[in-house]
Design a protein around this motif. Structure first.
Motif, short mmCIF file in Angstrom:
data_model
loop_
_atom_site.label_atom_id
_atom_site.label_comp_id
_atom_site.label_asym_id
_atom_site.label_seq_id
_atom_site.Cartn_x
_atom_site.Cartn_y
_atom_site.Cartn_z
N SER A 221 26.23 -8.16 20.68
CA SER A 221 25.43 -7.78 21.85
C SER A 221 26.26 -7.73 23.12
O SER A 221 27.28 -8.40 23.23
CB SER A 221 24.21 -8.68 22.01
N VAL A 222 25.80 -6.91 24.04
CA VAL A 222 26.54 -6.63 25.28
C VAL A 222 25.56 -6.65 26.43
O VAL A 222 24.46 -6.08 26.33
CB VAL A 222 27.17 -5.21 25.20
N LYS A 223 25.96 -7.31 27.54
CA LYS A 223 25.13 -7.28 28.76
C LYS A 223 25.49 -6.02 29.53
O LYS A 223 26.67 -5.76 29.78
CB LYS A 223 25.44 -8.51 29.63
N LYS A 224 24.46 -5.29 29.89
CA LYS A 224 24.71 -3.98 30.46
C LYS A 224 23.49 -3.52 31.23
O LYS A 224 22.37 -3.89 30.90
CB LYS A 224 24.99 -3.02 29.29
N GLY B 70 16.03 -0.37 34.45
CA GLY B 70 16.44 -0.53 35.84
C GLY B 70 17.02 -1.89 36.15
O GLY B 70 16.95 -2.37 37.27
N LYS B 71 17.54 -2.59 35.14
CA LYS B 71 18.16 -3.89 35.36
C LYS B 71 19.21 -4.18 34.29
O LYS B 71 19.26 -3.48 33.28
CB LYS B 71 17.10 -4.99 35.38
N VAL B 72 19.99 -5.23 34.54
CA VAL B 72 20.97 -5.65 33.55
C VAL B 72 20.22 -6.37 32.43
O VAL B 72 19.37 -7.22 32.69
CB VAL B 72 22.04 -6.57 34.18
N THR B 73 20.49 -5.99 31.22
CA THR B 73 19.78 -6.56 30.09
C THR B 73 20.74 -6.70 28.91
O THR B 73 21.91 -6.33 29.02
CB THR B 73 18.52 -5.70 29.76
N LEU B 74 20.25 -7.28 27.81
CA LEU B 74 21.12 -7.52 26.67
C LEU B 74 20.90 -6.43 25.62
O LEU B 74 19.80 -6.29 25.07
CB LEU B 74 20.79 -8.89 26.08
N CYS C 116 18.23 -2.16 23.89
CA CYS C 116 17.82 -3.23 24.80
C CYS C 116 16.52 -3.82 24.25
O CYS C 116 15.93 -3.27 23.33
CB CYS C 116 17.66 -2.68 26.22
N PRO C 117 16.04 -4.96 24.81
CA PRO C 117 14.79 -5.56 24.27
C PRO C 117 13.60 -4.62 24.36
O PRO C 117 12.62 -4.76 23.62
CB PRO C 117 14.59 -6.80 25.14
N GLU C 118 13.65 -3.64 25.26
CA GLU C 118 12.56 -2.67 25.37
C GLU C 118 12.77 -1.47 24.45
O GLU C 118 12.08 -0.46 24.56
CB GLU C 118 12.42 -2.18 26.83
N ASN C 119 13.78 -1.58 23.58
CA ASN C 119 14.04 -0.53 22.59
C ASN C 119 14.66 0.75 23.15
O ASN C 119 14.57 1.80 22.54
CB ASN C 119 12.75 -0.21 21.82
N HIS C 120 15.29 0.65 24.33
CA HIS C 120 16.01 1.81 24.85
C HIS C 120 17.39 1.84 24.19
O HIS C 120 18.00 0.79 23.99
CB HIS C 120 16.17 1.73 26.37
N SER C 121 17.84 3.02 23.88
CA SER C 121 19.12 3.14 23.17
C SER C 121 20.30 3.37 24.10
O SER C 121 20.17 3.97 25.16
CB SER C 121 19.08 4.34 22.21
#
Ligand SMILES: [Zn+2]
Length: 164
Positions: A18-21, A27-31, A55-60
């Protein structure tokens, strides 16, 4: 007789990473977590490999991993995918149409891949036992020759499957 042609790149599964990005959609930094799914795109003389992170919201987010030059050891220019070849993505299973003969071209191999296990991983509804029997009966051939189920696959190999 119809022939359905597929291409396949074989790679050992990697551990999820996993990567923080910054996520543009959130619209924010997420894992972002690696789905371990890999995608290959051919573009002129290069083949690009991407890792798909979510991301946790399932964005690729597609992370570019490697660029294979077609003239490197990884990919031979002769093995470049003609358009009629459908790429089988890692983790994907194809559904076989009983009226077709299937040809699978191996475009790249990183690791050890047995013929029987590889087919069981990528063909929907076929058990390894069924595959083993088809290999023994000569309905599944490698480079047009009889082979054994435990045969290790190499780059440029061509798997032919007679469905009937
Ligand atoms: Zn997001």
């Amino acid at each position: 007789m119809q022939i359905q042609q597929y291409s396949l790149v074989l790679q050992q599964q990697r551990k999820a990473d996993s990567v923080k990005k910054q996520c543009k959609m959130c619209g924010k930094v997420t894992l972002f977590t690696d789905t371990t799914i890999r995608r290959h795109n051919a573009n002129g003389k290069n083949i690009y490999q991407f890792a798909i992170y979510k991301c946790p919201e399932n964005h690729s987010w597609n992370k570019k991993l490697d660029i294979y030059k077609t003239f490197s050891d990884h990919v031979d220019p002769a093995s470049l995918v003609p358009t009629e070849f459908k790429a089988i993505e890692p983790g994907e299973k194809i559904t076989i149409n009983p009226i077709e003969t299937i040809e699978i071209k191996i475009l790249g191999v990183a690791g050890n891949f047995r013929l029987d296990c590889t087919l069981a991983d990528h063909i929907e509804g076929w058990s390894r036992t069924e595959i083993t029997n088809k290999i023994k009966a000569g309905n599944i051939r490698l480079n047009n020759c009889l082979t054994k189920p435990s045969k290790k696959l190499s780059v440029h190999d061509k798997i032919l499957i007679d469905v009937n």
